[in-house]
Design an enzyme around this catalytic site. Structure first.
Site, mmCIF file in Angstrom:
data_model
loop_
_atom_site.group_PDB
_atom_site.id
_atom_site.type_symbol
_atom_site.label_atom_id
_atom_site.label_comp_id
_atom_site.label_asym_id
_atom_site.label_seq_id
_atom_site.Cartn_x
_atom_site.Cartn_y
_atom_site.Cartn_z
ATOM 1 C CB CYS A 117 -0.950 0.001 1.197
ATOM 2 S SG CYS A 117 -2.040 -1.413 1.145
ATOM 3 C CG HIS A 261 -3.552 3.170 1.629
ATOM 4 N ND1 HIS A 261 -3.852 2.789 0.341
ATOM 5 C CD2 HIS A 261 -3.673 2.059 2.392
ATOM 6 C CE1 HIS A 261 -4.132 1.503 0.327
ATOM 7 N NE2 HIS A 261 -4.038 1.037 1.559
ATOM 8 C CG ASN A 291 -6.713 -1.433 0.663
ATOM 9 O OD1 ASN A 291 -5.987 -0.903 -0.184
ATOM 10 N ND2 ASN A 291 -6.255 -1.903 1.817
HETATM 11 N N1 ACO Z 1 -18.523 -10.043 7.624
HETATM 12 C C1 ACO Z 1 -19.109 -10.315 8.788
HETATM 13 N N2 ACO Z 1 -18.402 -10.615 9.926
HETATM 14 C C2 ACO Z 1 -17.057 -10.613 9.820
HETATM 15 C C3 ACO Z 1 -16.391 -10.342 8.600
HETATM 16 C C4 ACO Z 1 -17.191 -10.046 7.474
HETATM 17 N N3 ACO Z 1 -16.660 -9.751 6.272
HETATM 18 N N4 ACO Z 1 -15.064 -10.424 8.810
HETATM 19 C C5 ACO Z 1 -14.886 -10.728 10.097
HETATM 20 N N5 ACO Z 1 -16.092 -10.854 10.724
HETATM 21 C C6 ACO Z 1 -16.374 -11.152 12.119
HETATM 22 C C7 ACO Z 1 -15.179 -11.721 12.842
HETATM 23 O O1 ACO Z 1 -15.116 -13.128 12.623
HETATM 24 C C8 ACO Z 1 -15.474 -11.357 14.277
HETATM 25 O O2 ACO Z 1 -16.418 -12.291 14.776
HETATM 26 P P1 ACO Z 1 -16.322 -12.792 16.323
HETATM 27 O O3 ACO Z 1 -16.457 -11.573 17.151
HETATM 28 O O4 ACO Z 1 -17.470 -13.746 16.401
HETATM 29 O O5 ACO Z 1 -14.959 -13.441 16.432
HETATM 30 C C9 ACO Z 1 -16.200 -10.014 14.179
HETATM 31 O O6 ACO Z 1 -16.645 -9.923 12.798
HETATM 32 C C10 ACO Z 1 -15.330 -8.807 14.507
HETATM 33 O O7 ACO Z 1 -14.108 -8.923 13.794
HETATM 34 P P2 ACO Z 1 -12.916 -7.941 14.050
HETATM 35 O O8 ACO Z 1 -11.734 -8.392 13.249
HETATM 36 O O9 ACO Z 1 -12.712 -7.744 15.505
HETATM 37 O O10 ACO Z 1 -13.469 -6.581 13.425
HETATM 38 P P3 ACO Z 1 -12.850 -5.150 13.444
HETATM 39 O O11 ACO Z 1 -13.795 -4.219 14.055
HETATM 40 O O12 ACO Z 1 -11.439 -5.149 13.960
HETATM 41 O O13 ACO Z 1 -12.770 -4.775 11.879
HETATM 42 C C11 ACO Z 1 -11.265 -4.742 9.970
HETATM 43 C C12 ACO Z 1 -12.046 -5.586 10.982
HETATM 44 C C13 ACO Z 1 -12.256 -3.942 9.144
HETATM 45 C C14 ACO Z 1 -10.479 -5.664 9.075
HETATM 46 C C15 ACO Z 1 -10.303 -3.764 10.698
HETATM 47 O O14 ACO Z 1 -9.600 -4.451 11.679
HETATM 48 C C16 ACO Z 1 -9.305 -3.073 9.753
HETATM 49 O O15 ACO Z 1 -9.660 -2.260 8.945
HETATM 50 N N6 ACO Z 1 -8.004 -3.339 9.895
HETATM 51 C C17 ACO Z 1 -6.940 -2.649 9.110
HETATM 52 C C18 ACO Z 1 -6.970 -2.896 7.636
HETATM 53 C C19 ACO Z 1 -5.752 -2.242 7.003
HETATM 54 O O16 ACO Z 1 -5.413 -1.116 7.310
HETATM 55 N N7 ACO Z 1 -5.019 -2.918 6.187
HETATM 56 C C20 ACO Z 1 -3.745 -2.365 5.731
HETATM 57 C C21 ACO Z 1 -3.651 -2.123 4.372
HETATM 58 S S1 ACO Z 1 -3.804 -3.539 3.385
HETATM 59 C C22 ACO Z 1 -2.301 -3.834 2.637
HETATM 60 O O17 ACO Z 1 -1.314 -3.287 2.913
HETATM 61 C C23 ACO Z 1 -2.248 -4.944 1.664
#
Ligand code: ACO
Length: 334
Positions: A117, A261, A291
């Site tokens: 990214c 980003h 993304n």
């Molecule tokens: N749909 C429904 N439920 C989901 C999904 C989905 N697509 N994905 C995960 N869940 C569930 C999980 O299993 C979890 O269930 P549980 O509580 O029963 O275990 C629940 O939703 C909550 O999951 P979390 O991972 O805690 O959710 P969070 O609020 O942290 O959001 C997210 C997740 C959106 C991925 C966030 O953590 C995020 O944006 N992280 C950073 C992403 C990023 O910046 N990436 C870097 C760039 S990418 C690159 O460089 C290639």
């Protein structure tokens, strides 16, 4: 009289996304997810995806043609092509070589840069140095990604798959002696966290390219520790914005636009809140595209320029965080 310092100015920008759109609701056909979950957690409403037969280089070339047209120049006038991507057409050669051929060029140098990214800002820095040194006058910098074939479109991969989209953005940079163009740039990496966000296989680590077990265990798909990445992204982005401002002796107030980003709208909102950046200066388009890794910043840049929001002479600050971990920021006067 000392000669005027050469700088690298943005001559033109371009954006291309494939026509097929997948709305959040459409993903419910493949996995246990919902529009509400995706929208609330990330801000994403839909993303574009390629159809079979189309690859990263095709997206790159379309966006490059737009940037060349905006810069009013031909492919032949380009001295160097840089393609930033984490989703190359092939393991080798680099996607830049394929792009060069598809642009109808014969021996123009072409290189790939792999910083996920942060890849566009790293590439911008490389292009800037080539231009400032006098080696090249015009460099085409492309961020392009076809993520969709890399993703696990089942419930197992839902935490990552719903976040990404396909697209490309390009910038033509050219030598200028005025005071516009790419100013201070700050780059960072921390390989200690490589396995918090990665695709482990296929690859040469441990002396084996890929085994049946790797396939069964889903090691061909991206793995992300979402919360961990989120926390680091907010901290590092805020740090790197401060750092690049300091490098140029500037303050937040002197920046007209923030082009961050597009990984998660909540990350950008938190960074803006921490740094007290007025909301109207922070642009986002993750709602429509998801993304797009290395393509996100040039896509947002192009769209914001074409919407008439960024005028010549205005200054923007770009910042990115991604896998590696890598993070980077640049100050650019349009
Ligand atoms: N749909 C429904 N439920 C989901 C999904 C989905 N697509 N994905 C995960 N869940 C569930 C999980 O299993 C979890 O269930 P549980 O509580 O029963 O275990 C629940 O939703 C909550 O999951 P979390 O991972 O805690 O959710 P969070 O609020 O942290 O959001 C997210 C997740 C959106 C991925 C966030 O953590 C995020 O944006 N992280 C950073 C992403 C990023 O910046 N990436 C870097 C760039 S990418 C690159 O460089 C290639």
């Amino acid at each position: 009289m000392t000669p005027a310092k050469i700088r690298a100015r943005i001559a033109g920008t371009g954006l291309y996304v494939p026509p097929k759109v997948l709305k959040n609701k459409d993903l419910e056909q493949f996995m246990d997810t919902s529009d509400e979950w995706i929208r609330q957690r990330s801000g994403i409403e839909e993303r574009h995806v390629i159809e079979p037969g189309v690859g990263t280089s095709d997206l790159a070339v379309e966006s490059a043609r737009q940037a060349l047209a905006a810069a009013n120049c031909t492919p032949e006038s380009i001295d160097l092509i840089i393609v930033a991507t984490l989703s190359p057409d092939h393991q080798f050669p680099g996607t830049s070589a394929i792009v060069q051929q598809k642009l109808g060029l014969e021996t123009t140098p072409a290189m790939d840069l792999r910083c996920q990214c942060s890849g566009f800002i790293y590439s911008l820095n490389v292009a800037k140095l080539f231009i400032e040194s006098g080696q090249y006058k015009r460099v085409l910098v492309i961020g392009a990604e076809a993520h969709s074939p890399l993703l696990d479109w089942t419930t197992r991969g839902r935490d990552v798959a719903v976040l990404f989209g396909d697209g490309a953005g390009s910038v033509v940079l050219e030598a200028t002696e005025d005071n516009t163009g790419v100013g201070a740039v700050t780059l960072h990496a921390q390989g200690q966290f490589a396995d918090r966000l990665w695709i482990e296989k296929p690859g040469t680590s441990k002396g084996v390219w890929m085994t049946d077990e790797d396939v069964q265990q889903g090691k061909l798909y991206p793995i992300m520790e979402g919360r961990y990445v989120f926390k680091h992204a907010v901290e590092r982005l805020a740090q790197v914005v401060r750092e690049v401002l300091e490098k140029e002796g500037r303050t937040i107030d002197s920046i007209d636009h923030f082009i961050f980003h597009q990984a998660n709208i909540r990350i950008n909102e938190k960074v803006a809140e921490l740094l007290q950046i007025p909301a109207h200066k922070v642009h986002n388009n993750i709602q429509k595209y998801g993304n797009c890794s290395a393509a996100s910043i040039p896509m947002l840049l192009d769209e914001t320029i074409r919407q008439g929001k960024i005028a010549r002479g205005q200054t923007m600050l770009m910042a990115a965080f991604g896998a590696g971990f890598t993070w980077a920021a640049a100050i650019v006067t349009y």
